[in-house]
Scaffold this active site. Structure first.
Site, PDB file in Angstrom:
ATOM      1  N   THR A  80      91.743  31.388 -25.237  1.00 42.17           N
ATOM      2  CA  THR A  80      92.443  32.046 -24.971  1.00 42.17           C
ATOM      3  C   THR A  80      92.822  33.213 -25.606  1.00 42.17           C
ATOM      4  O   THR A  80      92.607  33.957 -25.269  1.00 42.17           O
ATOM      5  CB  THR A  80      93.083  31.569 -27.005  1.00 42.17           C
TER       6      THR A  80
ATOM      7  N   TYR B 142      91.351  33.770 -35.603  1.00 43.40           N
ATOM      8  CA  TYR B 142      91.367  32.408 -34.976  1.00 43.40           C
ATOM      9  C   TYR B 142      90.074  33.554 -33.193  1.00 43.40           C
ATOM     10  O   TYR B 142      89.621  32.515 -32.931  1.00 43.40           O
ATOM     11  CB  TYR B 142      92.808  32.423 -34.061  1.00 43.40           C
TER      12      TYR B 142
END
Ligand code: UDP
Length: 325
Positions: A118, A142
């Site tokens: 990501t 995350y």
């Protein structure tokens, strides 16, 4: 006989679209998913194994039963806000689950691994275009958990010869243009589906998370990429590995950033309806701007995003109106 690819998280949003692209390319996608955030109804393009990555024996059993030629790993918690409230879940499940899957792949003799990473691994970089060489400095759990897995893949590459393609996604949006699969999260937290539900009156007004960022209109800027384009990149990444071209990182975005307000304006045009909006506070962990400045996927994989923000919202709108799963 068609080759099998083990798709961890194949019942989730991006995973299901990747399964469709794999099936179209002649592979058999074998979905391995615990259905914590995925949907069995999304598994339409190959066999389904219900299992949890935290259960190493279950992963080994799936490898033995299906003898995949490669693994694609989509199964993860992926919410910035949640990762700030419960970082332990991200370290335990994302990192622990990936470790089991990587070790099981090596043990089963699977040498090729495609991983969903990501742009959240970059953190907040003050307006620069992000590419594969930009230093990674995550600002939420995350992003930190995904960066740890990238590093893990590097270590297993050096020590065990595991070859990996790492895709750093920007903001994935839209739905299968044929309407076979689409986006469904429970609870939903993503901008575009929330906005469309607000348009339909299925929920209250959309809250804009912060309008005091140092961006042109004060709202966060993101690079939205159509999920069908993203799925296509995965097939190209798999071919890259199968062709023996070695481990590589690719950013997947379009190179164009849109602010939250611009996304809202696109939705007004596509739906021809008003978007109810209220202004709210910033969301913890959000970077001001994340835009992909890379040409590597285009130059090396021959990948070119085919669809813009209007098509993402159009396909998401059609999916939402069809009732979804
Ligand atoms: N956002 C927003 N209101 C919402 C949900 C999201 O203003 O109800 C903003 C969020 O702050 C971010 C952008 O929309 O700038 C995209 O958020 P999303 O959660 O869809 O994806 P993320 O960037 O977290 O991966």
């Amino acid at each position: 006989m068609a080759e099998h690819v083990l798709v961890a998280g194949g019942a989730g949003y991006v995973g299901a679209h990747a399964c469709k692209a794999l099936a179209r390319a002649g592979y058999v996608p074998v979905t391995f998913d615990n259905l914590a955030t995925g949907w069995e109804a999304a598994v339409k393009f190959g066999p389904f194994v219900r299992g949890d990555l935290m259960d190493r024996a279950a992963v080994d059993a799936a490898m033995a039963a299906w003898r995949p030629v490669a693994v694609m790993h989509f199964a993860a918690r992926s919410l910035v806000g949640e990762s700030m409230r419960d970082p332990g879940a991200y370290w335990r499940e994302n990192v622990g689950g990936a470790l089991n899957l990587i070790e099981a792949s090596v043990a089963a003799g699977v040498g090729e691994f495609v991983f969903s990473s990501t742009c959240a691994t970059y953190g907040d970089q003050d307006g620069v275009l992000l590419d594969e060489d930009t230093p990674q400095r995550p600002i939420n759990a995350y992003g930190a958990s995904k960066l740890a897995i990238e590093q893990m893949l590097g270590n297993f590459g050096e020590s065990h010869g595991l070859r990996s393609v790492i895709f750093r996604y920007f903001n994935v949006a839209g739905a299968d243009p044929d309407g076979e699969v689409g986006e469904k999260h429970e609870p939903e937290t993503h901008l575009i589906p929330l906005m469309l539900e607000a348009v339909e009156g299925k929920r209250g007004a959309l809250t804009v998370f912060g309008s005091d960022y140092g961006t042109a209109d004060g709202t966060c800027v993101r690079d939205y990429v159509h999920v069908a384009d993203l799925a296509e990149a995965h097939v190209r990444g798999l071919r890259w590995l199968r062709d023996g071209r070695g481990s590589r990182v690719f950013c997947l975005g379009t190179g164009t950033g849109y602010s939250v307000r611009e996304v809202i304006e696109h939705a007004r045009v596509v739906t021809n309806r008003a978007v109810p909006v209220v202004e709210g506070a910033r969301r913890a962990g959000d970077a001001a701007a994340l835009v992909c400045g890379s040409a590597r996927a285009r130059d090396e994989l021959g990948w070119e995003p085919q669809r813009g923000l209007g098509e993402m919202i159009r396909d998401a709108w059609r999916w939402s109106q069809s009732g979804g799963y």
